[in-house]
Structures are given as structure tokens and as C-alpha cells.
Design an enzyme around this catalytic site. Structure first.
Site, short mmCIF file in Angstrom:
data_model
loop_
_atom_site.label_atom_id
_atom_site.label_comp_id
_atom_site.label_asym_id
_atom_site.label_seq_id
_atom_site.Cartn_x
_atom_site.Cartn_y
_atom_site.Cartn_z
N SER A 101 0.83 -1.20 0.00
CA SER A 101 0.00 0.00 0.00
C SER A 101 0.88 1.26 0.00
CB SER A 101 -0.97 -0.04 1.18
OG SER A 101 -1.98 0.92 1.04
N ASP B 43 -8.39 -5.02 -4.97
CA ASP B 43 -7.74 -4.05 -4.10
C ASP B 43 -8.65 -2.86 -3.80
OD1 ASP B 43 -5.22 -4.22 -2.86
OD2 ASP B 43 -4.20 -4.21 -4.79
N HIS C 89 -7.86 -5.33 -0.37
CA HIS C 89 -6.61 -4.63 -0.08
C HIS C 89 -5.99 -5.16 1.21
CE1 HIS C 89 -3.82 -1.38 -0.63
NE2 HIS C 89 -4.09 -0.84 0.54
#
Length: 553
Positions: free
Chosen positions: A211, A336, A451
Site C-alpha cells: 500500500s 484491491d 486490499h
């Protein structure tokens, strides 16, 4: 006689255990001593927690070398994470004294030497996060032990400033920003200078992250400040080209924060902010995490790196020549964007509530606002092309998730892979998509990997908490650790000390090959042109549409 043999065997094992540890290690700041524990027959782990890599940073200043210490530093406890808002953004946690790192060193019958080194950069939207201790209840997500043991590599996790203290920028020399990126750089540089004493190879450092940590990894290999420090890199769900990774108008946000804490917005703004209570500053940097189709959450992630002319001398897209000799893996989870979509369009997770077609139109209008109605119309036509006259509720909901996944993660990652491959001299490039379905209860049946759901597998949680997983989850965790650590060792995820289930071909601008990572990897997992139609739409068709700003000139 049999008892004597047992006693001798135990004595030999105990002797090996005492030998297979680093003991006291000499670093540039002084001596450090961690802990050592046995993992199995002739396998041990040295762990060093809370080793300082820089001094306590000055407010809105670059990190400085640590002054050092007398005697032996007992590196046995995690230090506090960097000062940040809590998840509810109503309070703070952590400390300004937070530039520490943690080290896991695997040992066999003798002390390890010249091991590959993997430095992890945590995610959290540049706002929150930490690799210092438990992340949830007593579960420490970022323990490097499984990776270090299974891949025979050294794992390092670093702290860095986040939120206001890490990424506020005045947009000029009085507060240039990127303090969190400078912290990461200082940690990587410390590892390069000191890791040999821990049994690591300073010329074989891989940085990896997820991320905001993945985008940070990309920034680190693009910055000229890291020349010669990094050999390889892995970005999981984030790159420097992601729409949330760079703040193009940092002054506006800095002035908003200044007003909240009672500072002026003129040339005295930064001197005032530097002497403001750090907790008040941190709370003032809270972000609006309530999105909607017309104002998607991705546009609210404003505390982020900036193009400062120093750490980032240019737009990231123009800096890939700096990574021409750095091997690179980058990829995404196949859904995601779901974490964002669930906040922007809550109905996607409510099985009885339909998501109207108009929501797709509203969302695309917001994401394409720089291009005006032509952008929205062309994007809507692209994403509804396969719907037919009466799309199902699930089709509409899944389309919404795909839109945000493409826009926020997948397309920027593919663009970064193209740029890396095209600028390569000696570097190799690898692409993947992670598609293990979410294990979170209550999500739709069509749900894929959300995610951050790859992290539990990379860090070996199916092995450390086996009752919470099925055997197939241990399979995928083993696959990922093998690919990741082989890559750290050789620059090729297929070659190293760990066996892999299928050969992962390099990504090239002509071949576009990628690996689909799930619980059953075989030769059919090697695929081509990941969502190429949509990548081409955003990167070429959409990019060529005139923007409203240029049309007005």
C-alpha cells in the site's frame, strides 16, 4: 549407556544453540544485544527489537545520525510507533521518538554470514501504521520470523514518520515535506552500513512494502538519494504513479492544518507549526474517510509525498532511469479497490440492496472530472460494454469494485511496470495479481482478494496461527515466501534456495506476462496482458482526451 547417549546428544544441541547466535553486535552507534530462540532442530533466530537508526527527529526536519550510546543496548523490546492518529481519528498514539528498526537473523548450526537482506516498509495511507509490536490484539502482523526462517534471509522492519509530522509540506523551502520518505531512506542507509555485522550482505538489499509502503518502495528506488543502496524491490498494491501517492497542492492542506491549530498562513506558518503541540498537529491532520460516489475517498488522501526537487527531483514517471539496475516485482490484489468502494458505495456489501446503474455513472464522473463529460461518457461506455440490456445486481456491484481497483491500483502499477521494463539496463521486471478470495465473513460471494489481504500470507500467518487457516492457505503462504525470498537472493523469483510451484516469467513491454498467485499455482497461472483493455483505456484512450484546463486555454 542409552541414557549417556541421550545426555551427550542434549549437550551437543545446547552447545550448538549457544554457538548459533550473534550475541553482542557492534554497530556504528554502539553495541546491541538481542534475544535468541530455537525454532527447531538446528534452527535458531536472533531477534533485535528497537535498534535506533537515527536520532529523535526535529519537527519538519530531515532525520539526523544517532549520537550513540554507552555500554550494551538491550534490543529486546519494541519501541513506540511514530506519533499518529488512532483509527477512529479521535485520539493519538505513538511518540516523536520513533526512528527504530527491528531485525530477524536466522541461524543454523553456525552463525550466518552474507545473507540477503529484506527491508520492509509498512503501509497505512501515509497517515497511520507501524512495525513496532502488536497490530491487532496480540497479533504482530509484521514479524519477520517466518520469512527469515523459511527463506534464509535477514528481515528488517523500519519506523518512519506518518501523518502531519511525516508528510505536511508548505510547498516551499520552509517546509519541503517528505520527512517520512527521508526516514525510510535513513533506515535503508543504516542497514547498508551496519548489516554486515548481523550476518547480512550490504550489497544485496531488497526493499518491500504494501500500500503506502509499496508506493514508498517505488519512491525509494526512483530517488537519486538511494544510489547504490538498493539491489531489488517489491511493491505490493501501490506505486509512485498511484493517484493517492503524490500531493500536487500541498500548500492548501498545510494552510488548512495551520488554521486548525491557530497558526497564520503567511511566511510565519512553518515557524509557528514547528512549535505547536505535536498531538494537536497530528489530530489536525485527520482526514475525511467518508467517501461517496460523487466524492470518492481516494481524493481525500492528501497527506502524501510531494515533488520537492530534492528527494523527488521530478515527477515519478520521469525518474525510472534511476531504477535501471534495480530488479523489481510489482503487483496488486484482484479486488484491491474494494476497501475504498465499500466506503464510497456501501450497497455493494449489502446483498439485499441493489446498486443503481446511476452510481456507476456518478463514480466515473467523479474519477474523470479533469476531462469533463467526454471522460465520463467514454469511461462509462468502456465499463458497461459487456453488461447487456439487464445486468444483474452482482454484475453492477462487481463493476464498481473493478473501476476503483483499476483506477487506484492496477492501472498505475501496470504503468510502473512498463516504465521499469523500458528503462532497464540490467534490471528484471516481474508482474503479479493476487487472487485468493477474502476470508472476511459477510462479503459477497463474488469477492476476491481485498486490499492488504496478501500480507498475512507473505508474513507466514497460516504457519504461526495454523488453527485459523486451512492447508491451502499454508500452500499459498509457502509459495509467496519462496518467490519473494528467491527474488531477494538472486533477482529471479524462480532461482534460490526455495522450490516454487511454477516458473514465473519476467514482464516485458512486448510479452506482458504475469503470475496469478492463489492457492493452486501451476503452469496455467502464467498469464498475459492483465486487464489490458482497461489498462489501454486509462493509459492511452482516456489520457489523450483533452482536459478541461487545456480546453479552457
Amino acid at each position: 549407556m542409552a541414557m549417556l547417549e541421550i545426555v551427550l546428544a542434549v549437550a551437543l544441541c545446547l552447545g550448538t544453540a549457544s554457538a548459533a547466535t550473534l550475541g553482542v553486535v557492534h554497530t556504528e552507534g554502539g553495541m546491541v544485544e538481542g534475544t535468541n530462540h530455537r525454532l527447531g532442530l538446528s534452527r535458531y533466530m536472533d531477534v533485535f527489537k528497537g535498534v535506533p537508526f537515527a536520532a529523535q527527529p526535529g519537527r519538519f526536519e530531515k532525520p539526523q545520525p544517532h549520537p550513540g550510546w554507552e555500554g550494551v543496548l538491550k534490543a529486546t523490546q519494541f519501541r513506540k510507533r511514530c506519533l499518529q492518529v488512532t483509527l477512529t481519528q479521535t485520539d493519538t498514539r505513538g511518540s516523536e521518538d520513533c526512528l527504530y528498526l527491528n531485525i530477524w537473523v536466522p541461524q543454523g548450526r553456525s552463525v550466518s554470514t552474507n545473507l540477503p537482506v529484506m527491508v520492509y516498509i509498512f503501509g497505512g495511507g501515509f497517515l497511520v501504521g507501524g512495525s513496532m509490536g502488536a497490530n491487532f490484539l496480540d497479533n504482530y502482523l509484521y514479524s519477520g520470523e517466518e520469512i527469515a526462517d523459511r527463506g534464509d534471509v535477514i528481515v528488517v522492519t523500519v519506523g518512519y514518520r506518518v501523518g502531519t509530522l511525516g508528510f505536511l509540506s508548505s510547498g516551499d523551502s520552509s517546509g519541503p515535506g517528505n520527512y517520512g520518505l527521508w526516514d525510510q531512506h535513513a533506515g535503508i542507509a543504516w542497514v547498508h552500513r551496519n548489516i554486515k555485522a548481523f550476518g547480512g550482505d550490504p550489497n544485496n538489499i531488497t526493499v518491500f512494502g504494501e500500500s503506502a509502503g509499496a508506493a514508498s518502495v517505488n519512491f525509494q528506488i526512483l530517488s537519486p538519494k538511494n544510489k547504490g543502496l538498493i539491489r531489488r524491490a517489491i511493491s505490493q498494491s501501490g506505486v509512485a504513479l498511484s493517484p493517492w501517492a503524490v500531493n500536487r497542492n500541498p500548500r492548501a492542506l498545510a494552510e488548512e492544518i495551520a488554521v486548525k491549530v491557530g497558526c497564520p498562513t503567511d511566511e510565519t506558518m512553518m515557524p509557528c507549526l514547528k512549535i505547536t503541540d505535536p498531538v494537536a498537529l497530528t489530530l489536525a491532520g485527520s482526514l475525511n474517510l467518508h467517501g461517496s460516489p460523487t466524492n470518492p475517498l481516494v481524493f481525500n488522501l492528501l497527506l502524501a509525498p510531494v515533488i520537492d526537487g530534492d528527494f523527488l527531483p521530478d515527477h515519478p514517471g520521469n525518474l525510472f532511469h534511476n531504477a535501471a539496475d534495480i530488479d523489481y516485482i510489482a503487483g496488486v490484489n484482484n479486488m484491491d479497490g474494494h476497501i475504498f468502494t465499500g466506503l464510497d458505495v456501501p450497497s455493494i456489501n449489502q446483498p439485499l440492496q441493489p446498486t443503481p446503474k446511476s452510481v456507476v455513472q456518478d463514480l466515473l464522473t467523479a474519477l474523470t472530472r479533469e476531462k469533463g463529460e467526454h471522460g465520463a461518457a467514454s469511461a462509462y461506455a468502456e465499463y458497461t460494454n459487456g453488461w447487456g440490456p439487464d445486468p444483474s445486481k452482482a454484475t453492477i456491484k462487481q463493476t464498481v469494485v473493478e473501476i476503483e481497483t483499476d483506477y487506484i491500483f492496477l492501472v498505475p502499477t501496470q504503468a510502473a511496470l512498463y516504465l521499469h521494463a523500458n528503462n532497464s539496463r540490467t534490471a528484471r521486471t516481474y508482474s503479479y495479481v493476487f487472487s485468493v478470495p477474502s476470508r472476511i465473513p459477510g462479503f459477497p460471494s463474488w469477492m476476491g482478494a481485498d486490499h492488504a489481504e496478501d500480507l498475512q500470507y507473505v508474513f507466514g500467518k497460516p504457519f504461526t496461527t495454523p488453527l485459523a487457516y486451512f492447508p491451502r492457505h499454508r500452500d499459498v503462504s509457502g509459495y509467496m515466501i519462496a518467490y519473494w525470498t528467491n527474488f531477494a537472493r538472486t533477482g529471479d523469483p524462480n532461482k534460490g534456495e526455495s522450490k516454487v510451484p511454477a516458473p514465473w516469467p519476467a514482464f516485458t513491454s512486448s510479452g506482458h506476462q504475469y503470475l496469478e498467485i492463489n492457492t493452486k499455482i501451476n503452469h496455467d497461472s502464467i498469464k498475459h496482458k492483465l486487464r489490458s483493455r482497461f489498462v489501454h483505456y486509462w493509459a492511452v484512450t482516456y489520457a489523450r482526451l483533452p482536459s478541461l484546463a487545456s480546453a479552457a486555454e
